[in-house]
Design a protein around this motif. Structure first.
Motif, PDB file in Angstrom:
ATOM      1  N   LEU A   1       0.864  -1.182   0.000  1.00  0.00           N
ATOM      2  CA  LEU A   1       0.000   0.000   0.000  1.00  0.00           C
ATOM      3  C   LEU A   1       0.900   1.231   0.000  1.00  0.00           C
ATOM      4  CD1 LEU A   1      -2.628  -1.142   2.696  1.00  0.00           C
ATOM      5  CD2 LEU A   1      -2.835  -1.257   0.198  1.00  0.00           C
ATOM      6  N   PRO A   2       1.357   1.660  -1.160  1.00  0.00           N
ATOM      7  CA  PRO A   2       2.306   2.778  -1.242  1.00  0.00           C
ATOM      8  C   PRO A   2       1.601   4.124  -1.074  1.00  0.00           C
ATOM      9  CG  PRO A   2       1.769   2.019  -3.438  1.00  0.00           C
ATOM     10  CD  PRO A   2       1.047   1.100  -2.486  1.00  0.00           C
ATOM     11  N   PRO A   3       2.365   5.171  -0.808  1.00  0.00           N
ATOM     12  CA  PRO A   3       1.770   6.512  -0.664  1.00  0.00           C
ATOM     13  C   PRO A   3       1.059   7.003  -1.917  1.00  0.00           C
ATOM     14  CG  PRO A   3       4.014   6.477   0.194  1.00  0.00           C
ATOM     15  CD  PRO A   3       3.808   5.181  -0.513  1.00  0.00           C
ATOM     16  N   LEU A   4       1.433   6.474  -3.089  1.00  0.00           N
ATOM     17  CA  LEU A   4       0.812   6.946  -4.332  1.00  0.00           C
ATOM     18  C   LEU A   4      -0.673   6.588  -4.409  1.00  0.00           C
ATOM     19  CD1 LEU A   4       0.270   4.574  -6.730  1.00  0.00           C
ATOM     20  CD2 LEU A   4       2.742   4.432  -6.557  1.00  0.00           C
ATOM     21  N   CYS A   5      -1.109   5.567  -3.652  1.00  0.00           N
ATOM     22  CA  CYS A   5      -2.509   5.141  -3.741  1.00  0.00           C
ATOM     23  C   CYS A   5      -3.421   5.939  -2.823  1.00  0.00           C
ATOM     24  CB  CYS A   5      -2.645   3.654  -3.449  1.00  0.00           C
ATOM     25  SG  CYS A   5      -2.432   3.190  -1.710  1.00  0.00           S
ATOM     26  N   SER A   6      -2.863   6.525  -1.758  1.00  0.00           N
ATOM     27  CA  SER A   6      -3.671   7.314  -0.837  1.00  0.00           C
ATOM     28  C   SER A   6      -2.759   8.108   0.090  1.00  0.00           C
ATOM     29  CB  SER A   6      -4.586   6.409  -0.002  1.00  0.00           C
ATOM     30  OG  SER A   6      -5.268   7.158   0.985  1.00  0.00           O
ATOM     31  N   SER A   7      -3.237   9.265   0.497  1.00  0.00           N
ATOM     32  CA  SER A   7      -2.454  10.106   1.402  1.00  0.00           C
ATOM     33  C   SER A   7      -2.405   9.543   2.814  1.00  0.00           C
ATOM     34  CB  SER A   7      -3.056  11.520   1.442  1.00  0.00           C
ATOM     35  OG  SER A   7      -4.411  11.479   1.858  1.00  0.00           O
ATOM     36  N   ARG A   8      -3.220   8.532   3.104  1.00  0.00           N
ATOM     37  CA  ARG A   8      -3.217   7.943   4.443  1.00  0.00           C
ATOM     38  C   ARG A   8      -2.006   7.041   4.681  1.00  0.00           C
ATOM     39  NH1 ARG A   8      -8.505   4.731   5.131  1.00  0.00           N
ATOM     40  NH2 ARG A   8      -9.302   6.430   3.825  1.00  0.00           N
ATOM     41  N   PHE A   9      -1.301   6.663   3.619  1.00  0.00           N
ATOM     42  CA  PHE A   9      -0.139   5.789   3.746  1.00  0.00           C
ATOM     43  C   PHE A   9       1.148   6.594   3.597  1.00  0.00           C
ATOM     44  CE2 PHE A   9      -3.518   3.107   1.767  1.00  0.00           C
ATOM     45  CZ  PHE A   9      -3.818   2.383   2.913  1.00  0.00           C
ATOM     46  N   ARG A  10       2.171   6.177   4.317  1.00  0.00           N
ATOM     47  CA  ARG A  10       3.447   6.883   4.349  1.00  0.00           C
ATOM     48  C   ARG A  10       4.574   6.013   3.797  1.00  0.00           C
ATOM     49  NH1 ARG A  10       0.525  10.349   4.575  1.00  0.00           N
ATOM     50  NH2 ARG A  10       0.113  11.884   6.211  1.00  0.00           N
ATOM     51  N   PRO A  11       5.636   6.647   3.268  1.00  0.00           N
ATOM     52  CA  PRO A  11       6.791   5.867   2.786  1.00  0.00           C
ATOM     53  C   PRO A  11       7.447   5.107   3.940  1.00  0.00           C
ATOM     54  CG  PRO A  11       6.875   8.149   2.011  1.00  0.00           C
ATOM     55  CD  PRO A  11       5.810   8.102   3.042  1.00  0.00           C
ATOM     56  N   GLY A  12       8.146   4.041   3.584  1.00  0.00           N
ATOM     57  CA  GLY A  12       8.839   3.269   4.604  1.00  0.00           C
ATOM     58  C   GLY A  12       8.419   1.808   4.584  1.00  0.00           C
ATOM     59  N   PRO A  13       8.712   1.088   5.654  1.00  0.00           N
ATOM     60  CA  PRO A  13       8.346  -0.331   5.730  1.00  0.00           C
ATOM     61  C   PRO A  13       6.829  -0.505   5.717  1.00  0.00           C
ATOM     62  CG  PRO A  13       9.122   0.469   7.857  1.00  0.00           C
ATOM     63  CD  PRO A  13       9.412   1.553   6.865  1.00  0.00           C
ATOM     64  N   PRO A  14       6.346  -1.725   5.386  1.00  0.00           N
ATOM     65  CA  PRO A  14       4.902  -1.962   5.310  1.00  0.00           C
ATOM     66  C   PRO A  14       4.194  -1.624   6.624  1.00  0.00           C
ATOM     67  CG  PRO A  14       6.097  -3.816   4.389  1.00  0.00           C
ATOM     68  CD  PRO A  14       7.120  -2.921   5.025  1.00  0.00           C
ATOM     69  N   GLY A  15       3.069  -0.961   6.512  1.00  0.00           N
ATOM     70  CA  GLY A  15       2.290  -0.606   7.682  1.00  0.00           C
ATOM     71  C   GLY A  15       1.458  -1.771   8.175  1.00  0.00           C
TER      72      GLY A  15
END
Length: 324
Positions: free
Chosen positions: A132-146
């Motif tokens: 779930l990368p940041p490009l798909c939604s602003s709720r996700f952040r770069p880095g290891p998998p959430g």
């Protein structure tokens, strides 16, 4: 190469606005709109017959219960338009792209040769990973998998194991020495809720699209020889399909929730069934309780959804074979 399966004709929906064009006198509908959206605002354009209705989504459960309708125009148990394309990634051994409303998922499968595990010397294995990368939604952040991405990856792994969609023994080439490993990379391109259903569909379609090259063991050198000219398709034994639901006020159920609906719900539920109406998986990460009657209602809708999606995948696979 592409085919679409239509389940609804949703109205145009942007954030908390429901936009619909009518040919009737707008003033005759004003009373109805005020009754449904008692705390909302209504904008009438008498020239274009365009009505724009905005309302507070926190009152969504009451709206659902009164009108059997949702902000995007769907009924409570109606799925968004679902489209499927296979063979989307030319560099992968199998791939598929699924779009459910705005939610877009792509799955690519890469097959590699490896040594079987000590615990299962006669089996290959499948490694799913949901991104779930940041490009798909602003709720996700770069880095290891959430946490959500990790939970989705584990859910997909559980579905693969419990549904027995692929026999791990068929991935073994030489017992204890050589087997296939299928790396299933599932990426979300656009997040608007209900990614689990889309991930299962994308995985199933990508596996049906996967072709493995012929591998033989050289008896003299004991090394594997890969023939890229001869390929075989995977044998898919089961066709699991998921149906996700959201619960509102412990009593109202909706299917295929959007991201906004998910954020307002009190519980989430995903039911996975196969073509024989077997219950492969039931995923409910906490939330409020659900009665036996409501649970059975979800299972019944999930079995109907399975037949719809299997019909779609068969249609797309057939169309690709016809082109080839």
């Amino acid at each position: 190469m592409a085919a679409g399966f239509k389940t609804a004709e949703p109205l145009e929906y942007h954030r908390s606005f429901l936009v619909c064009e009518i040919n009737k006198n707008p003033f005759s509908i004003e009373a109805l709109c005020h009754r449904v959206f008692s705390d909302g605002q209504i904008d009438f354009n008498t020239r274009s017959s365009l009505i724009t209705v905005s309302f507070n989504l926190k009152t969504a459960p009451l709206f659902f219960q009164k009108e059997n309708c949702r902000p995007d125009g769907r009924e409570l148990f109606e799925f968004r338009t679902t489209t499927l394309n296979i063979g989307s990634i030319s560099t992968a051994d199998g791939s598929a792209l699924v779009k459910m409303g705005n939610t877009t998922i792509i799955c690519g499968i890469k097959a590699e040769l490896a040594n079987p595990t000590v615990e299962a010397p006669g089996k290959g294995y499948i490694v799913p990973n949901v991104d779930l990368p940041p490009l798909c939604s602003s709720r996700f952040r770069p880095g290891p998998p959430g946490e959500q991405a990790q939970a989705a990856s584990q859910f997909i792994a559980d579905v693969i194991e419990s549904s027995e969609m692929i026999k791990a023994e068929e991935l073994c080439i030489d017992r204890g020495k050589l087997c296939w490993v299928l790396y299933c990379d599932i990426m979300c391109l656009d997040y608007d809720g209900n990614i689990l259903d889309a991930c299962v569909i994308a995985l199933l379609a990508a596996l049906k699209n996967t072709q493995l090259p012929e591998v033989t063991i050289n008896k003299e050198t004991s090394t594997p020889e890969v023939n890229l000219e001869k390929r075989r398709r995977l044998h898919i034994h089961r066709h699991p399909v998921g149906a996700s639901f959201c619960v509102f006020d412990d009593s109202i159920l909706i299917v295929d929730p959007t991201a906004e609906e998910e954020s307002l719900s009190t519980a989430h539920l995903t039911v996975v069934t196969d073509e024989e109406d077997r219950l492969c998986s039931l995923h409910k990460p906490g939330g409020t309780s659900l009665s036996a009657e409501k649970l059975q209602e979800c299972i019944n809708r999930a079995t109907a959804r399975q037949r719809e999606i299997q019909k779609l995948t068969d249609k797309v696979i057939h169309s690709v074979k016809t082109v080839q």
